[in-house]
Design a protein around this motif. Sequence first.
Motif, mmCIF file in Angstrom:
data_model
loop_
_atom_site.group_PDB
_atom_site.id
_atom_site.type_symbol
_atom_site.label_atom_id
_atom_site.label_comp_id
_atom_site.label_asym_id
_atom_site.label_seq_id
_atom_site.Cartn_x
_atom_site.Cartn_y
_atom_site.Cartn_z
ATOM 1 N N VAL A 151 -25.498 15.653 18.108
ATOM 2 C CA VAL A 151 -24.946 15.275 19.402
ATOM 3 C C VAL A 151 -23.603 15.959 19.617
ATOM 4 O O VAL A 151 -22.775 16.035 18.703
ATOM 5 C CB VAL A 151 -24.759 13.737 19.480
ATOM 6 N N LEU A 152 -23.386 16.418 20.836
ATOM 7 C CA LEU A 152 -22.098 16.949 21.277
ATOM 8 C C LEU A 152 -21.535 15.976 22.290
ATOM 9 O O LEU A 152 -22.243 15.545 23.202
ATOM 10 C CB LEU A 152 -22.287 18.330 21.911
ATOM 11 N N VAL A 153 -20.255 15.631 22.144
ATOM 12 C CA VAL A 153 -19.585 14.715 23.076
ATOM 13 C C VAL A 153 -18.608 15.530 23.916
ATOM 14 O O VAL A 153 -17.724 16.190 23.367
ATOM 15 C CB VAL A 153 -18.843 13.591 22.328
ATOM 16 N N VAL A 154 -18.768 15.464 25.240
ATOM 17 C CA VAL A 154 -17.910 16.224 26.150
ATOM 18 C C VAL A 154 -17.199 15.254 27.086
ATOM 19 O O VAL A 154 -17.840 14.614 27.929
ATOM 20 C CB VAL A 154 -18.727 17.239 26.968
ATOM 21 N N ASP A 155 -15.896 15.122 26.906
ATOM 22 C CA ASP A 155 -15.088 14.236 27.746
ATOM 23 C C ASP A 155 -13.643 14.667 27.608
ATOM 24 O O ASP A 155 -13.203 15.004 26.504
ATOM 25 C CB ASP A 155 -15.258 12.771 27.305
ATOM 26 N N ASP A 156 -12.887 14.655 28.693
ATOM 27 C CA ASP A 156 -11.489 15.079 28.616
ATOM 28 C C ASP A 156 -10.573 13.997 28.062
ATOM 29 O O ASP A 156 -9.428 14.273 27.729
ATOM 30 C CB ASP A 156 -10.981 15.566 29.977
ATOM 31 N N SER A 157 -11.065 12.786 27.908
ATOM 32 C CA SER A 157 -10.258 11.686 27.390
ATOM 33 C C SER A 157 -10.446 11.539 25.879
ATOM 34 O O SER A 157 -11.555 11.241 25.421
ATOM 35 C CB SER A 157 -10.663 10.369 28.061
ATOM 36 N N PRO A 158 -9.380 11.713 25.082
ATOM 37 C CA PRO A 158 -9.499 11.509 23.632
ATOM 38 C C PRO A 158 -9.959 10.091 23.286
ATOM 39 O O PRO A 158 -10.724 9.903 22.341
ATOM 40 C CB PRO A 158 -8.092 11.779 23.093
ATOM 41 N N THR A 159 -9.509 9.117 24.057
ATOM 42 C CA THR A 159 -9.904 7.727 23.801
ATOM 43 C C THR A 159 -11.400 7.547 24.021
ATOM 44 O O THR A 159 -12.086 6.920 23.219
ATOM 45 C CB THR A 159 -9.111 6.770 24.704
ATOM 46 N N MET A 160 -11.911 8.116 25.112
ATOM 47 C CA MET A 160 -13.346 7.982 25.385
ATOM 48 C C MET A 160 -14.164 8.723 24.339
ATOM 49 O O MET A 160 -15.210 8.227 23.905
ATOM 50 C CB MET A 160 -13.667 8.500 26.790
ATOM 51 N N ARG A 161 -13.700 9.892 23.901
ATOM 52 C CA ARG A 161 -14.434 10.611 22.852
ATOM 53 C C ARG A 161 -14.486 9.776 21.580
ATOM 54 O O ARG A 161 -15.524 9.706 20.910
ATOM 55 C CB ARG A 161 -13.789 11.981 22.577
#
Length: 199
Positions: free
Chosen positions: A67-77
Amino acid sequence: MDEELFAAFLEEWNAACARLAGGEEAARATLRGLAEAVGLPPVEDDMSAEALAALPRTLGAPATHGVLVVDDSPTMRRLIREIIAAEPALSLLGEAEDGEAALAAMAALRPALTFLDIEMPRLDGLGVLRRWALTGPGEVLVVSSAAQPGSEVALTALRLGAAGVVAKPSGAISLDMAERRGHALLAAARQVLGVADAD
């Protein structure tokens, strides 16, 4: 091999592969040291991040879907990483903080599934989907507060090839996402990948 030790190794290995895919050549030294420590084949200078990400399978690790996680928020990642960690059928290959980095990581790591945010700098999630639809690997599951089910953004994402849309809780960041949306996120991921529900 000790499962706990292997999990710790695999997490560090996947993080180094993601850094290498992002252009951080120094990550290759980390991979060399890890490979030597656990008895993997030597890491050569011409090995791609994709090839290196596949090497731990030689240790007899259980088959998982990368899985690759793509999100600009470090908290959400971080929250999505914790949700992924609860599902034995999934393993984190890497992370990206914007659409351009996402496309590079998708090409290098070839994930089975990408969790994709919509609102990001440099290139948004719909832009990623437009380019991914041409040659991208795996499946994409949109995880975004901007793509509520039934919304125009969600419908556009589905038309562009996203396998599904899971809304984040209200607001861009919610610290209870693991409890409130973790189940929905994992259920959608299992459905997309054809994985049976965990008992």
